[in-house]
Design a protein around this motif. Structure first.
Motif, PDB file in Angstrom:
ATOM      1  N   ARG A 275     -12.980  38.954  97.361  1.00 18.16           N
ATOM      2  CA  ARG A 275     -13.774  38.058  96.497  1.00 18.16           C
ATOM      3  C   ARG A 275     -14.601  37.055  97.275  1.00 18.16           C
ATOM      4  N   LEU A 276     -14.143  36.665  98.461  1.00 14.79           N
ATOM      5  CA  LEU A 276     -14.893  35.647  99.210  1.00 14.79           C
ATOM      6  C   LEU A 276     -15.653  36.230 100.402  1.00 14.79           C
ATOM      7  N   GLY A 277     -15.545  37.518 100.587  1.00 13.65           N
ATOM      8  CA  GLY A 277     -16.381  38.189 101.575  1.00 13.65           C
ATOM      9  C   GLY A 277     -15.996  37.981 103.033  1.00 13.65           C
ATOM     10  N   ALA A 278     -14.785  37.512 103.299  1.00 12.49           N
ATOM     11  CA  ALA A 278     -14.362  37.394 104.695  1.00 12.49           C
ATOM     12  C   ALA A 278     -14.192  38.800 105.272  1.00 12.49           C
ATOM     13  N   PRO A 279     -14.512  38.976 106.562  1.00 11.55           N
ATOM     14  CA  PRO A 279     -14.435  40.325 107.128  1.00 11.55           C
ATOM     15  C   PRO A 279     -13.008  40.881 107.111  1.00 11.55           C
ATOM     16  N   ALA A 280     -12.926  42.214 107.056  1.00 13.88           N
ATOM     17  CA  ALA A 280     -11.614  42.872 107.146  1.00 13.88           C
ATOM     18  C   ALA A 280     -10.933  42.396 108.422  1.00 13.88           C
ATOM     19  N   GLY A 281      -9.650  42.163 108.348  1.00 16.61           N
ATOM     20  CA  GLY A 281      -8.933  41.661 109.519  1.00 16.61           C
ATOM     21  C   GLY A 281      -8.747  40.159 109.495  1.00 16.61           C
ATOM     22  N   THR A 282      -9.394  39.497 108.527  1.00 16.49           N
ATOM     23  CA  THR A 282      -9.194  38.048 108.366  1.00 16.49           C
ATOM     24  C   THR A 282      -7.728  37.767 108.049  1.00 16.49           C
ATOM     25  N   VAL A 283      -7.149  38.653 107.203  1.00 13.46           N
ATOM     26  CA  VAL A 283      -5.723  38.526 106.875  1.00 13.46           C
ATOM     27  C   VAL A 283      -4.921  39.332 107.894  1.00 13.46           C
ATOM     28  N   ILE A 284      -4.030  38.668 108.601  1.00  7.69           N
ATOM     29  CA  ILE A 284      -3.173  39.398 109.539  1.00  7.69           C
ATOM     30  C   ILE A 284      -1.757  39.488 108.979  1.00  7.69           C
ATOM     31  N   ASN A 285      -1.022  40.491 109.411  1.00  8.03           N
ATOM     32  CA  ASN A 285       0.340  40.756 108.904  1.00  8.03           C
ATOM     33  C   ASN A 285       0.331  40.797 107.372  1.00  8.03           C
ATOM     34  N   GLY A 286      -0.648  41.532 106.824  1.00  4.73           N
ATOM     35  CA  GLY A 286      -0.916  41.482 105.389  1.00  4.73           C
ATOM     36  C   GLY A 286      -0.096  42.439 104.536  1.00  4.73           C
ATOM     37  N   VAL A 287       0.688  43.295 105.164  1.00  6.41           N
ATOM     38  CA  VAL A 287       1.485  44.232 104.363  1.00  6.41           C
ATOM     39  C   VAL A 287       2.894  43.672 104.186  1.00  6.41           C
ATOM     40  N   PRO A 288       3.313  43.409 102.931  1.00  7.44           N
ATOM     41  CA  PRO A 288       4.673  42.890 102.726  1.00  7.44           C
ATOM     42  C   PRO A 288       5.710  43.919 103.178  1.00  7.44           C
ATOM     43  N   LEU A 289       6.667  43.497 103.967  1.00  7.19           N
ATOM     44  CA  LEU A 289       7.730  44.394 104.437  1.00  7.19           C
ATOM     45  C   LEU A 289       9.077  43.817 104.003  1.00  7.19           C
ATOM     46  N   PRO A 290      10.047  44.704 103.724  1.00  6.09           N
ATOM     47  CA  PRO A 290      11.351  44.225 103.221  1.00  6.09           C
ATOM     48  C   PRO A 290      12.060  43.282 104.194  1.00  6.09           C
TER      49      PRO A 290
ATOM     50  N   GLY B 146     -20.876  32.562 108.950  1.00  9.94           N
ATOM     51  CA  GLY B 146     -20.220  32.765 110.237  1.00  9.94           C
ATOM     52  C   GLY B 146     -18.977  31.925 110.464  1.00  9.94           C
ATOM     53  N   PHE B 147     -18.580  31.147 109.463  1.00 12.76           N
ATOM     54  CA  PHE B 147     -17.345  30.364 109.559  1.00 12.76           C
ATOM     55  C   PHE B 147     -16.171  31.338 109.593  1.00 12.76           C
ATOM     56  N   ARG B 148     -15.340  31.219 110.632  1.00 11.05           N
ATOM     57  CA  ARG B 148     -14.282  32.226 110.821  1.00 11.05           C
ATOM     58  C   ARG B 148     -12.906  31.721 110.376  1.00 11.05           C
ATOM     59  N   VAL B 149     -12.229  32.599 109.662  1.00 10.45           N
ATOM     60  CA  VAL B 149     -10.928  32.267 109.076  1.00 10.45           C
ATOM     61  C   VAL B 149      -9.879  33.266 109.560  1.00 10.45           C
ATOM     62  N   CYS B 150      -8.670  32.783 109.806  1.00  7.06           N
ATOM     63  CA  CYS B 150      -7.557  33.696 110.054  1.00  7.06           C
ATOM     64  C   CYS B 150      -6.401  33.291 109.155  1.00  7.06           C
ATOM     65  N   PHE B 151      -5.929  34.224 108.337  1.00  6.25           N
ATOM     66  CA  PHE B 151      -4.807  33.937 107.438  1.00  6.25           C
ATOM     67  C   PHE B 151      -3.633  34.831 107.804  1.00  6.25           C
ATOM     68  N   ASP B 152      -2.499  34.224 108.103  1.00  5.54           N
ATOM     69  CA  ASP B 152      -1.309  34.985 108.486  1.00  5.54           C
ATOM     70  C   ASP B 152      -0.352  35.070 107.297  1.00  5.54           C
ATOM     71  N   ALA B 153      -0.230  36.269 106.742  1.00  2.00           N
ATOM     72  CA  ALA B 153       0.664  36.455 105.584  1.00  2.00           C
ATOM     73  C   ALA B 153       2.101  36.715 106.036  1.00  2.00           C
ATOM     74  N   MET B 154       2.325  36.802 107.312  1.00  5.89           N
ATOM     75  CA  MET B 154       3.671  36.930 107.889  1.00  5.89           C
ATOM     76  C   MET B 154       4.466  38.095 107.287  1.00  5.89           C
ATOM     77  N   HIS B 155       3.769  39.164 106.938  1.00  6.24           N
ATOM     78  CA  HIS B 155       4.399  40.346 106.315  1.00  6.24           C
ATOM     79  C   HIS B 155       5.192  39.988 105.070  1.00  6.24           C
ATOM     80  N   ALA B 156       4.753  38.926 104.409  1.00  8.32           N
ATOM     81  CA  ALA B 156       5.454  38.494 103.205  1.00  8.32           C
ATOM     82  C   ALA B 156       4.525  38.651 102.002  1.00  8.32           C
ATOM     83  N   VAL B 157       4.829  37.972 100.927  1.00  9.93           N
ATOM     84  CA  VAL B 157       4.226  38.327  99.640  1.00  9.93           C
ATOM     85  C   VAL B 157       2.727  38.024  99.539  1.00  9.93           C
ATOM     86  N   THR B 158       2.200  37.070 100.327  1.00 13.40           N
ATOM     87  CA  THR B 158       0.791  36.699 100.110  1.00 13.40           C
ATOM     88  C   THR B 158      -0.215  37.721 100.618  1.00 13.40           C
ATOM     89  N   GLY B 159       0.255  38.738 101.370  1.00  9.62           N
ATOM     90  CA  GLY B 159      -0.683  39.742 101.891  1.00  9.62           C
ATOM     91  C   GLY B 159      -1.659  40.249 100.845  1.00  9.62           C
TER      92      GLY B 159
END
Ligand code: VG1
Ligand code: CO
Length: 547
Positions: A232-247, A209-222
């Motif tokens: 791989r670590l089983g965090a729920p969908a939505g843990t990564v925000i702004n996960g789609v790299p945009l130009p 139940g430990f909650r994580v939020c990762f902001d990829a800022m629409h950059a490469v780490t998404g």
């Protein structure tokens, strides 16, 4: 294969800065601009001849505007310069640390990384290119100076006539006599992370139940964060925000700090905030770490990772040493001292850490600018730092804030802040630095309230491995009680000049450590203004960014 030799003239401004060549996209699109730089790189590393037989180059970028076009140009030039094989990330994507990992794993002679890191992207934004050597790290000054010199003498470049490579199709393609292998940009990197950290423990932490939020800022780490944290670590969908790299990074500024990562900051300081928050920058080498309603200063983060390193399997045997850039706080020095390992102080920029890591003198490196990393690659590594924190949290099972407070209580706190003044007129910034330096002769012994100046200098560094000297790396004013102020001009900006003022004081008393850094540093901030005539010369009332 048809090769064209194109006549060209040198550009005056292709000198690489702190981290490669960075300019506005419009400059990179100037006829022959990118081509000149790339040819200068090839001429330098291949000694003005064709590439040695069997040479493999790594190529990729942070996905920003002009990434794909630049990759097609570089591929054609690589073929024309006799390179046998290029490993390119699918979609043209490779984070900076992933590129470093791929160079090392496949024993490539080096790589070209396309990024302007944390600078904004898009047609009006910035673009950049950097050459990394066989160890996976940014080319040292010796090589970047040679590349610059070569770019000034260039009269032509070579380019193959060939159709575009399909960057979205994984596998082998042929370009003239060269093989292009489009690789999964995430797989090698994710495998390396699994080899360093206790994924089972982190999975259990998150599963509990430990909650994580990762902001990829629409950059490469998404894609990297989604694969590692969610798959791989089983965090729920939505843990990564702004996960789609945009130009254009969604119009944002992909710089993980309290100002530009405002969406994450709002979440982490909001009601019902997650337990752990993190963000990375445009090319994935920076990290910001947050706890619930709590910010971890990057200098503290380095110290804390060092103090807890053996909790991670990849570092269980201990660390050889630590290196930090000069403006980074001395928090890590205190940990090194306790561990009985050396701590090196280098100029700003990751290229200064490479020799120390190659020689086995240091395991961990860090900069105050949200950069932390280790000898697993030769770049700073955003997600690596996030995973290191999660590994520590999985083992210690106390909140982020508590971990930091206990660290301060044990080692003392290096209260720290950086004030950035962006887009100053270049002559104003240069005038301020010259004025300050002009005062250095008289400053030692002078009192400013409770603070007495102990020393001042312009930082220079002699590399302990190859003896090379780097000068003009920042003006330092040190005080009797160990506090200090550093003034430095940025080498990554593309608009006017950016002045960075780094402020540091030491607080040993746990009862006085939990204070706001700006308050604790208020007197030093005023001294910085008085020493440099900051307000008077710049007309600015406050910094653009406070960290
Ligand atoms: C900044 C940081 C420096 C970092 C460099 C590259 O340089 O201060 O610590 O190494 O950016 O980071 P400067 O010269 O602007 O202060 V990255 O993430 O842009 O490759
Ligand atoms: Co970066």
């Amino acid at each position: 294969m048809n090769i064209r030799t194109v006549a060209t003239k040198p550009f005056q401004d292709q000198k690489p800065g702190t981290s490669g060549l960075r300019k506005k996209v419009a400059v990179f699109k100037t006829a022959n601009y990118l081509e000149n730089f790339v040819q200068a790189v090839f001429d330098t590393i291949f000694d003005n001849a064709a590439a040695p037989a069997g040479s493999t180059l790594v190529l990729g970028g942070d996905g920003r505007y002009y990434n794909r076009e630049a990759i097609q140009i570089i591929l054609r030039m690589a073929a024309a310069n006799g390179i046998a094989k290029v490993l390119v990330g699918q979609g043209g994507i490779l984070s900076t640390p992933a590129a470093s990992a791929v160079i090392r794993k496949y024993r490539s002679f080096g790589g070209l990384i396309l990024s302007a890191s944390h600078n904004p992207g898009g047609p009006e934004g910035d673009f950049g290119i950097k050459y990394n050597t066989a160890n996976g790290g940014p080319a040292p000054e010796k090589i970047t100076d040679a590349i610059y010199a070569r770019s000034r003498a260039l009269t032509s470049y070579r380019i193959a006539e060939a159709a575009d490579v399909d960057l979205d199709r994984r596998g082998r393609q042929i370009l003239g006599d060269m093989v292009v292998e489009v690789i999964d940009p995430v797989a090698d990197y994710a495998e390396l992370m699994e080899s360093l950290f206790d994924f089972a423990a982190i999975r259990e932490l998150i599963g509990g139940g430990f909650r994580v939020c990762f902001d990829a800022m629409h950059a490469v780490t998404g894609p990297y964060a989604t694969e590692i944290l969610e798959r791989r670590l089983g965090a729920p969908a939505g843990t990564v925000i702004n996960g789609v790299p945009l130009p254009d990074f969604g119009g944002g500024h992909p710089d993980p700090n309290l100002t530009y990562a405002d969406q994450l900051v709002a979440i982490m300081y909001g009601e019902d905030a997650p337990d752990f928050g993190a963000a990375s920058d445009g090319d994935g080498d920076r990290n910001m770490i947050l706890g619930r309603h709590f910010f971890v200063n990057p200098s503290d983060s380095l110290a804390l990772i060092a103090a807890n390193a053996t909790l991670a399997p990849g570092y269980a045997a201990g660390i050889a040493g630590i290196a930090r850039s000069m403006p980074t706080s001395a928090a890590a020095d205190r940990v090194a001292e306790k561990l009985g390992v050396p701590c090196y102080e280098t100029p700003t920029g990751w290229k200064f850490f490479g020799n120390l890591m190659d020689a086995g003198k240091v395991t961990l490196c860090g900069e105050e600018s949200f950069g932390t990393g280790s000898s697993h690659v030769r770049e700073k590594d955003g997600l690596w730092a996030v995973l290191f924190w999660l590994n520590i949290l999985a083992k210690r099972r106390i909140p982020v804030e508590e971990i930091v407070h206990r660290h301060w209580a044990e080692y003392g706190r290096n209260v720290y802040s950086r004030h950035d003044y962006e887009a100053l007129p270049s002559d104003v910034a240069a005038g301020l630095m010259a004025h300050l330096k002009g005062r250095f002769g008289d400053l030692p012994g002078q009192r400013f309230g409770d603070y007495t100046v102990k020393f001042c200098d312009d930082f220079s560094y002699t590399d302990p491995i190859d003896g090379s000297l780097s000068t003009g790396q920042g003006l330092r004013v040190g005080f009797e009680d160990g506090s200090r102020i550093v003034f430095r001009l940025s080498g990554t900006g593309t608009e006017g000049a950016t002045l960075r003022i780094y402020l540091e004081a030491f607080e040993a008393d746990p009862a006085r450590q939990k204070v706001d850094a700006q308050e604790a540093l208020a007197v030093l901030i005023a001294i910085a203004d008085e020493l440099s005539q900051l307000g008077q010369r710049t007309g600015r009332e406050r910094p653009t960014v406070i960290t």
